[in-house]
Write a protein that holds these residues in place. Structure first.
Motif, PDB file in Angstrom:
ATOM      1  N   UNK A   1      38.015  34.949  40.035  1.00  0.00           N
ATOM      2  CA  UNK A   1      38.544  33.585  40.155  1.00  0.00           C
ATOM      3  C   UNK A   1      37.590  32.577  39.540  1.00  0.00           C
ATOM      4  N   UNK A   2      36.284  32.819  39.711  1.00  0.00           N
ATOM      5  CA  UNK A   2      35.293  31.934  39.095  1.00  0.00           C
ATOM      6  C   UNK A   2      35.402  31.984  37.578  1.00  0.00           C
ATOM      7  N   UNK A   3      35.521  33.180  36.998  1.00  0.00           N
ATOM      8  CA  UNK A   3      35.638  33.330  35.547  1.00  0.00           C
ATOM      9  C   UNK A   3      36.943  32.702  35.074  1.00  0.00           C
ATOM     10  N   UNK A   4      38.016  32.881  35.831  1.00  0.00           N
ATOM     11  CA  UNK A   4      39.310  32.291  35.456  1.00  0.00           C
ATOM     12  C   UNK A   4      39.208  30.783  35.464  1.00  0.00           C
ATOM     13  N   UNK A   5      38.588  30.219  36.504  1.00  0.00           N
ATOM     14  CA  UNK A   5      38.420  28.762  36.575  1.00  0.00           C
ATOM     15  C   UNK A   5      37.493  28.282  35.452  1.00  0.00           C
ATOM     16  N   UNK A   6      36.473  29.083  35.180  1.00  0.00           N
ATOM     17  CA  UNK A   6      35.549  28.706  34.107  1.00  0.00           C
ATOM     18  C   UNK A   6      36.276  28.672  32.765  1.00  0.00           C
ATOM     19  N   UNK A   7      37.058  29.720  32.478  1.00  0.00           N
ATOM     20  CA  UNK A   7      37.822  29.752  31.239  1.00  0.00           C
ATOM     21  C   UNK A   7      38.831  28.612  31.193  1.00  0.00           C
ATOM     22  N   UNK A   8      39.429  28.326  32.318  1.00  0.00           N
ATOM     23  CA  UNK A   8      40.395  27.214  32.381  1.00  0.00           C
ATOM     24  C   UNK A   8      39.690  25.898  32.069  1.00  0.00           C
ATOM     25  N   UNK A   9      38.503  25.686  32.614  1.00  0.00           N
ATOM     26  CA  UNK A   9      37.743  24.461  32.357  1.00  0.00           C
ATOM     27  C   UNK A   9      37.322  24.397  30.890  1.00  0.00           C
ATOM     28  N   UNK A  10      36.898  25.547  30.338  1.00  0.00           N
ATOM     29  CA  UNK A  10      36.497  25.567  28.923  1.00  0.00           C
ATOM     30  C   UNK A  10      37.698  25.254  28.041  1.00  0.00           C
ATOM     31  N   UNK A  11      38.843  25.817  28.341  1.00  0.00           N
ATOM     32  CA  UNK A  11      40.056  25.552  27.555  1.00  0.00           C
ATOM     33  C   UNK A  11      40.436  24.077  27.649  1.00  0.00           C
ATOM     34  N   UNK A  12      40.335  23.493  28.828  1.00  0.00           N
ATOM     35  CA  UNK A  12      40.668  22.069  29.001  1.00  0.00           C
ATOM     36  C   UNK A  12      39.684  21.207  28.212  1.00  0.00           C
ATOM     37  N   UNK A  13      38.379  21.536  28.294  1.00  0.00           N
ATOM     38  CA  UNK A  13      37.375  20.766  27.560  1.00  0.00           C
ATOM     39  C   UNK A  13      37.588  20.908  26.062  1.00  0.00           C
ATOM     40  N   UNK A  14      37.831  22.123  25.591  1.00  0.00           N
ATOM     41  CA  UNK A  14      38.059  22.328  24.158  1.00  0.00           C
ATOM     42  C   UNK A  14      39.340  21.637  23.698  1.00  0.00           C
ATOM     43  N   UNK A  15      40.380  21.697  24.522  1.00  0.00           N
ATOM     44  CA  UNK A  15      41.629  21.010  24.177  1.00  0.00           C
ATOM     45  C   UNK A  15      41.408  19.507  24.110  1.00  0.00           C
ATOM     46  N   UNK A  16      40.673  18.954  25.084  1.00  0.00           N
ATOM     47  CA  UNK A  16      40.379  17.522  25.078  1.00  0.00           C
ATOM     48  C   UNK A  16      39.529  17.153  23.860  1.00  0.00           C
ATOM     49  N   UNK A  17      38.541  17.997  23.546  1.00  0.00           N
ATOM     50  CA  UNK A  17      37.696  17.735  22.368  1.00  0.00           C
ATOM     51  C   UNK A  17      38.525  17.797  21.098  1.00  0.00           C
ATOM     52  N   UNK A  18      39.407  18.800  20.980  1.00  0.00           N
ATOM     53  CA  UNK A  18      40.261  18.921  19.805  1.00  0.00           C
ATOM     54  C   UNK A  18      41.205  17.735  19.701  1.00  0.00           C
ATOM     55  N   UNK A  19      41.762  17.315  20.840  1.00  0.00           N
ATOM     56  CA  UNK A  19      42.651  16.155  20.843  1.00  0.00           C
ATOM     57  C   UNK A  19      41.907  14.896  20.420  1.00  0.00           C
ATOM     58  N   UNK A  20      40.703  14.695  20.965  1.00  0.00           N
ATOM     59  CA  UNK A  20      39.906  13.530  20.571  1.00  0.00           C
ATOM     60  C   UNK A  20      39.496  13.602  19.098  1.00  0.00           C
TER      61      UNK A  20
END
Length: 131
Positions: A4-23
């Motif tokens: 669950x920690x790895x899943x949440x970590x990957x989810x956070x990384x995907x959100x950060x990368x998506x936000x960075x890509x969007x910006x």
């Protein structure tokens, strides 16, 4: 728990990368818009500058053409006057009424003031005007 920690970590990384890509995409779009905006402004300024240069050049060229026309007219008039000039040669003879053989004023001695007065008298006699 680690899963669950790895899943949440990957989810956070995907959100950060998506936000960075969007910006990044938004920033790239804004920069592209700004670049095209300034390019359009520079192109319009360049066109206005070229138009002003062409206007000045046309005025300059028309002035040069007017002067060339005047010079052409004057050259033609000068050439016509040159053709009208006639050179006439004549012998010039002077006859003297009286020959002076006796020089009376050879021994006249005048200082500078006296010579000045004599010169003014000579000029006045020749021009018939008072000194």
């Amino acid at each position: 728990m680690i899963k669950t920690f790895i899943a949440k970590f990957y989810e956070a990384v995907i959100i950060v990368l998506t936000a960075f890509l969007l910006l990044a995409l938004i920033g790239f779009g804004v920069q592209t818009w700004r670049a095209s905006h300034w390019k359009a402004k520079f192109n319009s300024a360049d066109a206005a500058c070229v138009e002003r240069i062409n206007k000045v050049n046309s005025a300059y060229q028309s002035t040069i053409d007017a002067w060339r026309a005047k010079v052409f007219i004057v050259e033609n008039e000068l050439e016509a006057e040159r053709n009208n000039i006639k050179v006439e040669f004549r012998d010039i003879k002077h006859e003297t009424q009286k020959v002076t053989t006796n020089i009376i004023y050879r021994d006249c001695k005048l200082d500078d003031a006296g010579m000045s007065i004599a010169e003014r008298a000579r000029i006045a006699a020749n021009t018939r005007k008072p000194p």
